[in-house]
Design a protein around this motif. Sequence first.
Motif, PDB file in Angstrom:
ATOM      1  N   ALA A 248     -10.061  33.690  36.765  1.00  0.00           N
ATOM      2  CA  ALA A 248      -9.803  32.576  37.677  1.00  0.00           C
ATOM      3  C   ALA A 248      -8.975  31.487  37.003  1.00  0.00           C
ATOM      4  O   ALA A 248      -8.037  30.951  37.606  1.00  0.00           O
ATOM      5  CB  ALA A 248     -11.133  32.000  38.175  1.00  0.00           C
ATOM      6  N   ILE A 249      -9.297  31.151  35.760  1.00  0.00           N
ATOM      7  CA  ILE A 249      -8.567  30.091  35.051  1.00  0.00           C
ATOM      8  C   ILE A 249      -7.137  30.522  34.753  1.00  0.00           C
ATOM      9  O   ILE A 249      -6.189  29.748  34.928  1.00  0.00           O
ATOM     10  CB  ILE A 249      -9.308  29.713  33.755  1.00  0.00           C
ATOM     11  CG1 ILE A 249     -10.639  29.021  34.096  1.00  0.00           C
ATOM     12  CG2 ILE A 249      -8.446  28.798  32.890  1.00  0.00           C
ATOM     13  CD1 ILE A 249     -11.531  28.769  32.900  1.00  0.00           C
ATOM     14  N   VAL A 250      -6.964  31.758  34.305  1.00  0.00           N
ATOM     15  CA  VAL A 250      -5.620  32.255  34.004  1.00  0.00           C
ATOM     16  C   VAL A 250      -4.766  32.289  35.267  1.00  0.00           C
ATOM     17  O   VAL A 250      -3.588  31.909  35.260  1.00  0.00           O
ATOM     18  CB  VAL A 250      -5.700  33.653  33.356  1.00  0.00           C
ATOM     19  CG1 VAL A 250      -4.325  34.313  33.324  1.00  0.00           C
ATOM     20  CG2 VAL A 250      -6.257  33.550  31.940  1.00  0.00           C
ATOM     21  N   GLY A 289      -8.928  35.676  24.851  1.00  0.00           N
ATOM     22  CA  GLY A 289      -9.035  34.346  24.269  1.00  0.00           C
ATOM     23  C   GLY A 289      -7.680  33.726  24.002  1.00  0.00           C
ATOM     24  O   GLY A 289      -7.452  32.544  24.297  1.00  0.00           O
ATOM     25  N   VAL A 290      -6.768  34.510  23.440  1.00  0.00           N
ATOM     26  CA  VAL A 290      -5.425  34.007  23.140  1.00  0.00           C
ATOM     27  C   VAL A 290      -4.705  33.616  24.423  1.00  0.00           C
ATOM     28  O   VAL A 290      -4.080  32.542  24.517  1.00  0.00           O
ATOM     29  CB  VAL A 290      -4.620  35.070  22.370  1.00  0.00           C
ATOM     30  CG1 VAL A 290      -3.157  34.644  22.247  1.00  0.00           C
ATOM     31  CG2 VAL A 290      -5.223  35.294  20.991  1.00  0.00           C
ATOM     32  N   VAL A 291      -4.790  34.479  25.449  1.00  0.00           N
ATOM     33  CA  VAL A 291      -4.128  34.189  26.728  1.00  0.00           C
ATOM     34  C   VAL A 291      -4.706  32.930  27.344  1.00  0.00           C
ATOM     35  O   VAL A 291      -3.977  32.076  27.872  1.00  0.00           O
ATOM     36  CB  VAL A 291      -4.263  35.390  27.687  1.00  0.00           C
ATOM     37  CG1 VAL A 291      -3.824  35.002  29.099  1.00  0.00           C
ATOM     38  CG2 VAL A 291      -3.442  36.562  27.186  1.00  0.00           C
ATOM     39  N   LEU A 292      -6.025  32.779  27.284  1.00  0.00           N
ATOM     40  CA  LEU A 292      -6.667  31.596  27.858  1.00  0.00           C
ATOM     41  C   LEU A 292      -6.192  30.321  27.165  1.00  0.00           C
ATOM     42  O   LEU A 292      -5.881  29.322  27.826  1.00  0.00           O
ATOM     43  CB  LEU A 292      -8.187  31.721  27.744  1.00  0.00           C
ATOM     44  CG  LEU A 292      -9.012  30.569  28.318  1.00  0.00           C
ATOM     45  CD1 LEU A 292      -8.720  30.395  29.795  1.00  0.00           C
ATOM     46  CD2 LEU A 292     -10.502  30.808  28.091  1.00  0.00           C
ATOM     47  N   VAL A 293      -6.111  30.348  25.842  1.00  0.00           N
ATOM     48  CA  VAL A 293      -5.639  29.173  25.091  1.00  0.00           C
ATOM     49  C   VAL A 293      -4.202  28.841  25.480  1.00  0.00           C
ATOM     50  O   VAL A 293      -3.855  27.669  25.722  1.00  0.00           O
ATOM     51  CB  VAL A 293      -5.744  29.429  23.575  1.00  0.00           C
ATOM     52  CG1 VAL A 293      -5.026  28.334  22.806  1.00  0.00           C
ATOM     53  CG2 VAL A 293      -7.205  29.496  23.152  1.00  0.00           C
ATOM     54  N   LEU A 294      -3.346  29.859  25.569  1.00  0.00           N
ATOM     55  CA  LEU A 294      -1.951  29.627  25.926  1.00  0.00           C
ATOM     56  C   LEU A 294      -1.814  29.068  27.346  1.00  0.00           C
ATOM     57  O   LEU A 294      -0.990  28.175  27.599  1.00  0.00           O
ATOM     58  CB  LEU A 294      -1.146  30.923  25.788  1.00  0.00           C
ATOM     59  CG  LEU A 294      -0.975  31.458  24.363  1.00  0.00           C
ATOM     60  CD1 LEU A 294      -0.257  32.795  24.372  1.00  0.00           C
ATOM     61  CD2 LEU A 294      -0.211  30.455  23.504  1.00  0.00           C
ATOM     62  N   ARG A 301      -2.032  24.704  35.413  1.00  0.00           N
ATOM     63  CA  ARG A 301      -2.304  25.099  36.796  1.00  0.00           C
ATOM     64  C   ARG A 301      -2.462  26.604  36.938  1.00  0.00           C
ATOM     65  O   ARG A 301      -2.632  27.107  38.049  1.00  0.00           O
ATOM     66  CB  ARG A 301      -1.189  24.612  37.716  1.00  0.00           C
ATOM     67  CG  ARG A 301      -1.037  23.094  37.797  1.00  0.00           C
ATOM     68  CD  ARG A 301       0.031  22.728  38.819  1.00  0.00           C
ATOM     69  NE  ARG A 301       0.199  21.298  38.929  1.00  0.00           N
ATOM     70  CZ  ARG A 301       1.088  20.596  38.253  1.00  0.00           C
ATOM     71  NH1 ARG A 301       1.873  21.216  37.381  1.00  0.00           N
ATOM     72  NH2 ARG A 301       1.198  19.290  38.421  1.00  0.00           N
ATOM     73  N   GLY A 302      -2.360  27.342  35.836  1.00  0.00           N
ATOM     74  CA  GLY A 302      -2.481  28.790  35.891  1.00  0.00           C
ATOM     75  C   GLY A 302      -1.201  29.453  36.364  1.00  0.00           C
ATOM     76  O   GLY A 302      -0.183  28.804  36.614  1.00  0.00           O
ATOM     77  N   ILE A 303      -1.261  30.777  36.508  1.00  0.00           N
ATOM     78  CA  ILE A 303      -0.079  31.536  36.924  1.00  0.00           C
ATOM     79  C   ILE A 303       0.347  31.145  38.333  1.00  0.00           C
ATOM     80  O   ILE A 303       1.537  31.041  38.634  1.00  0.00           O
ATOM     81  CB  ILE A 303      -0.376  33.047  36.847  1.00  0.00           C
ATOM     82  CG1 ILE A 303      -0.661  33.450  35.393  1.00  0.00           C
ATOM     83  CG2 ILE A 303       0.799  33.862  37.385  1.00  0.00           C
ATOM     84  CD1 ILE A 303      -1.155  34.870  35.251  1.00  0.00           C
ATOM     85  N   ALA A 304      -0.631  30.922  39.223  1.00  0.00           N
ATOM     86  CA  ALA A 304      -0.306  30.562  40.602  1.00  0.00           C
ATOM     87  C   ALA A 304       0.426  29.223  40.678  1.00  0.00           C
ATOM     88  O   ALA A 304       1.183  28.971  41.618  1.00  0.00           O
ATOM     89  CB  ALA A 304      -1.569  30.505  41.450  1.00  0.00           C
ATOM     90  N   GLY A 305       0.215  28.371  39.691  1.00  0.00           N
ATOM     91  CA  GLY A 305       0.883  27.067  39.670  1.00  0.00           C
ATOM     92  C   GLY A 305       2.100  27.033  38.784  1.00  0.00           C
ATOM     93  O   GLY A 305       2.558  25.952  38.402  1.00  0.00           O
ATOM     94  N   LEU A 306       2.631  28.223  38.457  1.00  0.00           N
ATOM     95  CA  LEU A 306       3.781  28.286  37.554  1.00  0.00           C
ATOM     96  C   LEU A 306       4.979  27.526  38.114  1.00  0.00           C
ATOM     97  O   LEU A 306       5.664  26.801  37.392  1.00  0.00           O
ATOM     98  CB  LEU A 306       4.160  29.749  37.307  1.00  0.00           C
ATOM     99  CG  LEU A 306       5.330  30.015  36.345  1.00  0.00           C
ATOM    100  CD1 LEU A 306       5.021  29.442  34.972  1.00  0.00           C
ATOM    101  CD2 LEU A 306       5.612  31.512  36.252  1.00  0.00           C
ATOM    102  N   GLY A 307       5.233  27.664  39.428  1.00  0.00           N
ATOM    103  CA  GLY A 307       6.358  26.968  40.040  1.00  0.00           C
ATOM    104  C   GLY A 307       6.209  25.459  39.952  1.00  0.00           C
ATOM    105  O   GLY A 307       7.157  24.747  39.600  1.00  0.00           O
TER     106      GLY A 307
END
Length: 326
Positions: A248-250, A289-294, A301-307
């Motif tokens: 969810a966070i990612v 863990g690495v992906v979450l930190v990045l 905003r996560g991937i959905a908020g990339l724009g």
Amino acid sequence: MKELGGIFLFIAVAAGIPLATDSGVTLNFMMMALYAALLAQAWNILGGFGGQFSFGHALFFGTGAYIQAMAQLHGGLNAWLALALAVAGAAGVGLMVGALSFRYGLKGSYFALVTLAFAEVFRILALSVPFTGAGVGLMLPLRESFSNMQFGSRKGYVYLILGFVAVALLTTWWLKHSRFGAYLQAVRDNEDSARAVGVSPFRVKLGAIALSGALMGAGGAFYAQVFQYIDPGISFGPTTSVEALVAAIVGGIGTLWGPVLGALVLHVLADVTRNMFGQLPGINMVIYGVVLVLIVMFLPRGIAGLGATARSVWLRFRQKGGGRHD
């Protein structure tokens, strides 16, 4: 209506994939990605829209899994009736935890630790009492039939979990556009302000945790039917809670498609790392863990908020550039 159309388009495309392929690898990947999306969407209702971060959503998952298994093994119930009980039982546990937590104003890290503690309590109880199978766990007998919710191929399970994800997406869409969802987001943003305009934070958060628990319980029931075995570590252990909140966070909390995107990305990463580093157990959790930190550092905003993130960075860049030019 555009979002609703997107949901139905997603369902139609996903439903067409099993008709186009018999590949066990493809179907298994799709099934597990949808399963992860369901868990993430369940967490997102409480953590994203309600702002109540939980570290122990395995509590609801395990409740659903154990009710699903015990209702069939000890109660002799049909698997579909057991599913209804599993969903209702998980929602009931959510109401119990919410009543005890929200009544005393627990939120933030205190609420997160309470949910983690409840999950651990339930794990110890499941290890201790005989009707849960204690440390041995419970195993469902293999009886392949639609009425028993056991299918001869992965296609049946893909359609089952797709149905659960569709319900989760429609529930999330409803939260975004309903009065209850507006109340929930108002409570998330500022409880005192919401209370001042007549909203009851206690009741709103109680409804959110019941919805979240019900969907998580459906995920637990699905797991029990697919793998036909559960034990306290699988059902109430931290791995399930971590998988739900990280996806969810990612993907982007408080969004419609974020949990789906997060689940897909993490499962692609899990498969890639498993093929590349299969000799190193637990490497997928390191990658998580690495992906979450990045994500937290560079994509809050996560991937959905990339724009939206890219636009804000571009605007800041333009402003700084304009200032130097002047």
